[in-house]
Design an enzyme around this catalytic site. Structure first.
Site, PDB file in Angstrom:
ATOM      1  N   SER A 117       0.837  -1.196   0.000  1.00  0.00           N
ATOM      2  CA  SER A 117       0.000   0.000   0.000  1.00  0.00           C
ATOM      3  C   SER A 117       0.875   1.249   0.000  1.00  0.00           C
ATOM      4  O   SER A 117       1.701   1.428   0.893  1.00  0.00           O
ATOM      5  CB  SER A 117      -0.867  -0.012   1.250  1.00  0.00           C
ATOM      6  OG  SER A 117      -1.289   1.294   1.555  1.00  0.00           O
ATOM      7  N   HIS A 136      -0.983  -1.233  -4.377  1.00  0.00           N
ATOM      8  CA  HIS A 136      -2.284  -0.840  -3.854  1.00  0.00           C
ATOM      9  C   HIS A 136      -2.312   0.672  -3.668  1.00  0.00           C
ATOM     10  O   HIS A 136      -1.492   1.233  -2.929  1.00  0.00           O
ATOM     11  CB  HIS A 136      -2.541  -1.550  -2.520  1.00  0.00           C
ATOM     12  CG  HIS A 136      -3.942  -1.427  -2.018  1.00  0.00           C
ATOM     13  ND1 HIS A 136      -4.985  -2.195  -2.508  1.00  0.00           N
ATOM     14  CD2 HIS A 136      -4.482  -0.631  -1.065  1.00  0.00           C
ATOM     15  CE1 HIS A 136      -6.104  -1.881  -1.866  1.00  0.00           C
ATOM     16  NE2 HIS A 136      -5.820  -0.923  -0.984  1.00  0.00           N
ATOM     17  N   ASP A 186      -4.227   3.896  -2.424  1.00  0.00           N
ATOM     18  CA  ASP A 186      -5.290   4.276  -1.493  1.00  0.00           C
ATOM     19  C   ASP A 186      -5.815   5.666  -1.824  1.00  0.00           C
ATOM     20  O   ASP A 186      -5.125   6.655  -1.597  1.00  0.00           O
ATOM     21  CB  ASP A 186      -4.742   4.276  -0.069  1.00  0.00           C
ATOM     22  CG  ASP A 186      -4.093   2.950   0.279  1.00  0.00           C
ATOM     23  OD1 ASP A 186      -4.806   2.093   0.805  1.00  0.00           O
ATOM     24  OD2 ASP A 186      -2.887   2.784  -0.002  1.00  0.00           O
ATOM     25  N   MET A 239      -8.449   8.478  -0.976  1.00  0.00           N
ATOM     26  CA  MET A 239      -9.357   8.895   0.097  1.00  0.00           C
ATOM     27  C   MET A 239      -9.843  10.316  -0.158  1.00  0.00           C
ATOM     28  O   MET A 239      -9.055  11.167  -0.560  1.00  0.00           O
ATOM     29  CB  MET A 239      -8.632   8.850   1.443  1.00  0.00           C
ATOM     30  CG  MET A 239      -8.045   7.501   1.777  1.00  0.00           C
ATOM     31  SD  MET A 239      -7.283   7.550   3.419  1.00  0.00           S
ATOM     32  CE  MET A 239      -6.651   5.877   3.521  1.00  0.00           C
ATOM     33  N   HIS A 274      -7.934   1.524  -4.817  1.00  0.00           N
ATOM     34  CA  HIS A 274      -8.970   1.344  -3.791  1.00  0.00           C
ATOM     35  C   HIS A 274      -9.623   2.695  -3.502  1.00  0.00           C
ATOM     36  O   HIS A 274      -9.022   3.559  -2.870  1.00  0.00           O
ATOM     37  CB  HIS A 274      -8.300   0.746  -2.539  1.00  0.00           C
ATOM     38  CG  HIS A 274      -9.212   0.564  -1.375  1.00  0.00           C
ATOM     39  ND1 HIS A 274      -8.735   0.334  -0.095  1.00  0.00           N
ATOM     40  CD2 HIS A 274     -10.562   0.571  -1.275  1.00  0.00           C
ATOM     41  CE1 HIS A 274      -9.766   0.213   0.734  1.00  0.00           C
ATOM     42  NE2 HIS A 274     -10.883   0.359   0.044  1.00  0.00           N
ATOM     43  N   MET A 316     -11.751   4.908  -1.582  1.00  0.00           N
ATOM     44  CA  MET A 316     -12.458   5.147  -0.324  1.00  0.00           C
ATOM     45  C   MET A 316     -13.104   6.515  -0.448  1.00  0.00           C
ATOM     46  O   MET A 316     -12.685   7.497   0.165  1.00  0.00           O
ATOM     47  CB  MET A 316     -11.465   5.079   0.848  1.00  0.00           C
ATOM     48  CG  MET A 316     -11.006   3.661   1.118  1.00  0.00           C
ATOM     49  SD  MET A 316      -9.522   3.587   2.139  1.00  0.00           S
ATOM     50  CE  MET A 316      -8.261   3.577   0.877  1.00  0.00           C
ATOM     51  N   MET A 319     -12.030  -5.287   4.573  1.00  0.00           N
ATOM     52  CA  MET A 319     -11.216  -4.388   5.388  1.00  0.00           C
ATOM     53  C   MET A 319     -11.045  -5.018   6.772  1.00  0.00           C
ATOM     54  O   MET A 319     -12.031  -5.372   7.422  1.00  0.00           O
ATOM     55  CB  MET A 319     -11.884  -3.016   5.516  1.00  0.00           C
ATOM     56  CG  MET A 319     -11.982  -2.218   4.220  1.00  0.00           C
ATOM     57  SD  MET A 319     -10.370  -1.887   3.440  1.00  0.00           S
ATOM     58  CE  MET A 319      -9.553  -0.900   4.726  1.00  0.00           C
ATOM     59  N   GLY A 338      -9.072   4.642   6.543  1.00  0.00           N
ATOM     60  CA  GLY A 338      -8.869   6.057   6.804  1.00  0.00           C
ATOM     61  C   GLY A 338      -7.457   6.411   7.210  1.00  0.00           C
ATOM     62  O   GLY A 338      -6.992   7.503   6.952  1.00  0.00           O
ATOM     63  N   GLY A 371      -3.267   4.671   7.870  1.00  0.00           N
ATOM     64  CA  GLY A 371      -2.351   3.536   7.846  1.00  0.00           C
ATOM     65  C   GLY A 371      -1.942   3.169   9.263  1.00  0.00           C
ATOM     66  O   GLY A 371      -2.206   3.903  10.213  1.00  0.00           O
ATOM     67  N   GLY A 372      -1.309   2.004   9.393  1.00  0.00           N
ATOM     68  CA  GLY A 372      -0.705   1.615  10.668  1.00  0.00           C
ATOM     69  C   GLY A 372      -1.659   1.181  11.762  1.00  0.00           C
ATOM     70  O   GLY A 372      -1.289   1.156  12.936  1.00  0.00           O
ATOM     71  N   ASP A 400      -7.094  -5.965   3.716  1.00  0.00           N
ATOM     72  CA  ASP A 400      -6.358  -4.710   3.877  1.00  0.00           C
ATOM     73  C   ASP A 400      -6.537  -4.211   5.296  1.00  0.00           C
ATOM     74  O   ASP A 400      -7.663  -3.975   5.737  1.00  0.00           O
ATOM     75  CB  ASP A 400      -6.906  -3.685   2.872  1.00  0.00           C
ATOM     76  CG  ASP A 400      -6.209  -2.327   2.934  1.00  0.00           C
ATOM     77  OD1 ASP A 400      -5.258  -2.168   3.721  1.00  0.00           O
ATOM     78  OD2 ASP A 400      -6.627  -1.430   2.188  1.00  0.00           O
ATOM     79  N   GLY A 401      -5.402  -4.063   6.006  1.00  0.00           N
ATOM     80  CA  GLY A 401      -5.450  -3.486   7.347  1.00  0.00           C
ATOM     81  C   GLY A 401      -4.701  -4.326   8.354  1.00  0.00           C
ATOM     82  O   GLY A 401      -5.108  -5.444   8.657  1.00  0.00           O
ATOM     83  N   GLY A 402      -3.582  -3.823   8.836  1.00  0.00           N
ATOM     84  CA  GLY A 402      -2.833  -4.526   9.876  1.00  0.00           C
ATOM     85  C   GLY A 402      -2.203  -5.826   9.412  1.00  0.00           C
ATOM     86  O   GLY A 402      -1.963  -6.726  10.222  1.00  0.00           O
ATOM     87  N   GLY A 447       1.061  -2.229   4.317  1.00  0.00           N
ATOM     88  CA  GLY A 447       1.690  -0.913   4.209  1.00  0.00           C
ATOM     89  C   GLY A 447       2.952  -0.819   5.022  1.00  0.00           C
ATOM     90  O   GLY A 447       4.050  -1.074   4.536  1.00  0.00           O
ATOM     91  N   SER A 448       2.790  -0.497   6.301  1.00  0.00           N
ATOM     92  CA  SER A 448       3.957  -0.272   7.154  1.00  0.00           C
ATOM     93  C   SER A 448       4.814  -1.524   7.313  1.00  0.00           C
ATOM     94  O   SER A 448       6.035  -1.431   7.460  1.00  0.00           O
ATOM     95  CB  SER A 448       3.526   0.283   8.522  1.00  0.00           C
ATOM     96  OG  SER A 448       2.300  -0.279   8.930  1.00  0.00           O
TER      97      SER A 448
END
Length: 225
Positions: A8, A33, A35, A37, A66, A68, A137, A142, A144-145, A175-177, A197-198
């Protein structure tokens, strides 16, 4: 299904995006990916179609966009023209999701449908056969991290079985964590496209981080009735 890693760019250095994209694709990522927003559907504002168009010149990777954003139907042409390969929109953001999927296909892109942690799978049940990908999700979008929401594992597994029962082909993206540890959990539940991402951009060794997230091939035993 082969596991695909989609770093991401939300976690990338926005001042050097082309280099950041090259870094992860050179390290083995198949997708990038993106993002998007709008500050309305989610609190933050990130990037638009102009950035996708610029990145397209620098990469052969699949641009996994993606959205959002509210009213995604107003954004499809510009992202398709910019060179998106996959356009994913949120089922919560539009009244006519079927029409949005059709429009994305007409524009020559693959169509993904995303659902937030608080949205039930029943919201997308009628869309699975038309969509190319469902994005579950595993954080509230909204920022990252954020920390992975464990209770989403059952949802991923239910979706996997739903797709199997419909005898259709549809990727399951999460997507997420996502990191090496949570990746294993979601892959066991049937996810095959992993957004991180991170865990990738923050790693000392990006190629190793991507391999750790891709993990070992998991064989899913199909239930024959």
């Amino acid at each position: 299904m082969k596991t695909i890693v989609a770093p991401s760019i939300l976690s990338a250095d926005f001042a050097h995006l082309a280099d950041e994209v090259k870094k992860v694709t050179a390290a083995g990522a198949e997708y990038v990916h993106v993002d998007v927003m709008d500050g309305t559907f989610v609190p933050e504002i990130t990037i638009g179609a102009g950035v996708v168009k610029s990145l397209r010149k620098f990469t052969e990777a699949v641009l996994d966009v993606h959205l959002m954003v509210e009213h995604p139907e107003t954004q499809l042409e510009s992202f398709a023209a910019a060179g998106a390969d996959i356009i994913t929109f949120h089922v919560e953001a539009t009244r006519h999701p079927h029409r949005v999927i059709q429009k994305i296909h007409e524009l020559g892109c693959k169509a993904g449908v995303a659902i937030n942690p608080g949205t039930s799978l029943s919201a997308i049940e009628e869309l699975v056969e038309d969509a190319d990908m469902i994005l579950i999700m595993t954080v509230n979008p909204g920022y990252g991290g954020q920390k992975f929401i464990e209770s989403m594992l059952g949802k991923i597994h239910m979706l996997y079985h739903m797709i199997e029962e419909m005898e259709t082909e549809c990727d399951i993206e999460v997507d997420g964590g996502i990191n090496a540890k949570t990746s294993e959990l979601v892959r066991e539940m049937g996810a095959n496209v992993l957004v991180a991402g991170s865990a990738i951009y923050g790693a000392a060794d990006v190629a190793q981080a991507i391999e750790d997230i891709r993990g070992e091939e998991i064989i899913h035993h199909h239930h024959d009735d």
